[in-house]
Design an enzyme around this catalytic site. Structure first.
Site, PDB file in Angstrom:
ATOM      1  N   HIS A   1      27.740  20.721  96.639  1.00 12.80           N
ATOM      2  CA  HIS A   1      28.631  21.467  95.750  1.00 12.80           C
ATOM      3  C   HIS A   1      28.094  21.427  94.319  1.00 12.80           C
ATOM      4  CE1 HIS A   1      31.512  21.175  99.091  1.00 12.80           C
ATOM      5  NE2 HIS A   1      32.109  22.210  98.549  1.00 12.80           N
TER       6      HIS A   1
ATOM      7  N   LYS B   1      32.301  19.352  90.614  1.00 12.42           N
ATOM      8  CA  LYS B   1      33.241  18.880  91.632  1.00 12.42           C
ATOM      9  C   LYS B   1      33.486  17.384  91.462  1.00 12.42           C
ATOM     10  CE  LYS B   1      34.334  19.215  96.562  1.00 12.42           C
ATOM     11  NZ  LYS B   1      35.673  19.773  96.256  1.00 12.42           N
TER      12      LYS B   1
END
Length: 266
Positions: free
Chosen positions: A154, A158
């Site tokens: 990600h 995040k």
């Protein structure tokens, strides 16, 4: 179905606003931004880059309580639980895409669902939820002879790790194999750890750049490896899934649902 988006000026919120304006059968009834935001009073469509839609950004849910039927919530665990209590108190349905909830927070959300319908899923993507179905099937067929590893990537912003989607993938595989993920999960490896045990499920995490979301589950044994992979290139895939979940909630009784229910994959 009138939808409210909380966090409408955020990365995910803008896609949710856009998706709501592009989907038949739903309308954007309310958009909530952070308290004190300079965008208060601005048109939610202009914030999202889709032009004026006649919905002004407000500060709190109480400011728009009469303007929506279902709340779409991709925020933080603590705020999501506050929002769940608001939805219970005011008879609103709730779609929750928030990740990082611990067991107690999940239990609190389940308690709220006894009084109002809630769709709670770590990933609203239709493709990811189809992938979960494929993972369960693969695990049942391959059994304990195959090592299982979950690799996820990600963007740098995040905050939770592993991702909620990766954990759900691990849960689905563990359930299919008759294991308890809490007992067999291994998160990262470093140093002289010895050989891999037969029934562990490993997780590896990558955080870099602007990666929207990539998940790969390996089933590996001597002689072959099977990979089931999902890659998201835009947050719009999550937004469209969330809007689909919101529309699906119309007329549903109180209860805790997930995207497998929404997509009739159970």
């Amino acid at each position: 179905m009138r939808i409210a988006v909380i966090g409408a000026s955020g990365r995910m919120g803008k896609f949710l606003v856009q998706a709501a304006t592009e989907t038949e059968g739903v309308t954007l009834g309310a958009a909530i931004v952070q308290p004190g935001s300079s965008l208060l009073g601005a048109d939610a469509g202009e914030i999202a880059g889709v032009g004026k839609i006649g919905v002004s950004a407000v500060e709190y849910l109480k400011d728009c309580v009469d303007d929506f039927d279902v709340l779409i919530d991709f925020t933080t665990p603590a705020l999501t639980l506050e929002n769940a209590q608001f939805c219970v108190a005011h008879g609103k349905a709730h779609v929750v895409g928030t990740t990082g909830l611990n067991d107690d927070e999940k239990a609190a959300l389940k308690a709220a669902s006894e009084q109002t319908p809630i769709v709670f899923a770590p990933n609203m993507s239709v493709g990811v939820n189809l992938t979960l179905k494929l993972l369960a099937t693969a695990a049942k067929i391959l059994g304990d002879d195959y090592d299982v590893e979950v690799v996820e990537a990600h963007h740098r912003h995040k905050v939770d790790s592993p991702s909620g989607t990766a954990l759900r993938m691990g849960e689905v595989v563990a359930e299919a194999l008759g294991r308890d993920l809490k007992e067999c999960a291994v998160y990262g490896r470093e140093g002289q750890i010895g050989p891999r045990t037969q029934k562990e499920i490993g997780f590896e995490t990558i955080r870099a750049g602007d990666v929207v979301g990539e998940h790969s589950v390996w089933f590996a044994t001597e002689g072959e490896r099977i990979e089931i992979v999902h890659k998201a290139s835009s947050r719009m895939t999550f937004a469209k899934g969330a809007i689909r979940a919101a529309a699906w909630l119309a007329g549903k009784p109180a209860g805790l649902y997930d995207m497998q229910d929404v997509l009739d994959l159970k």
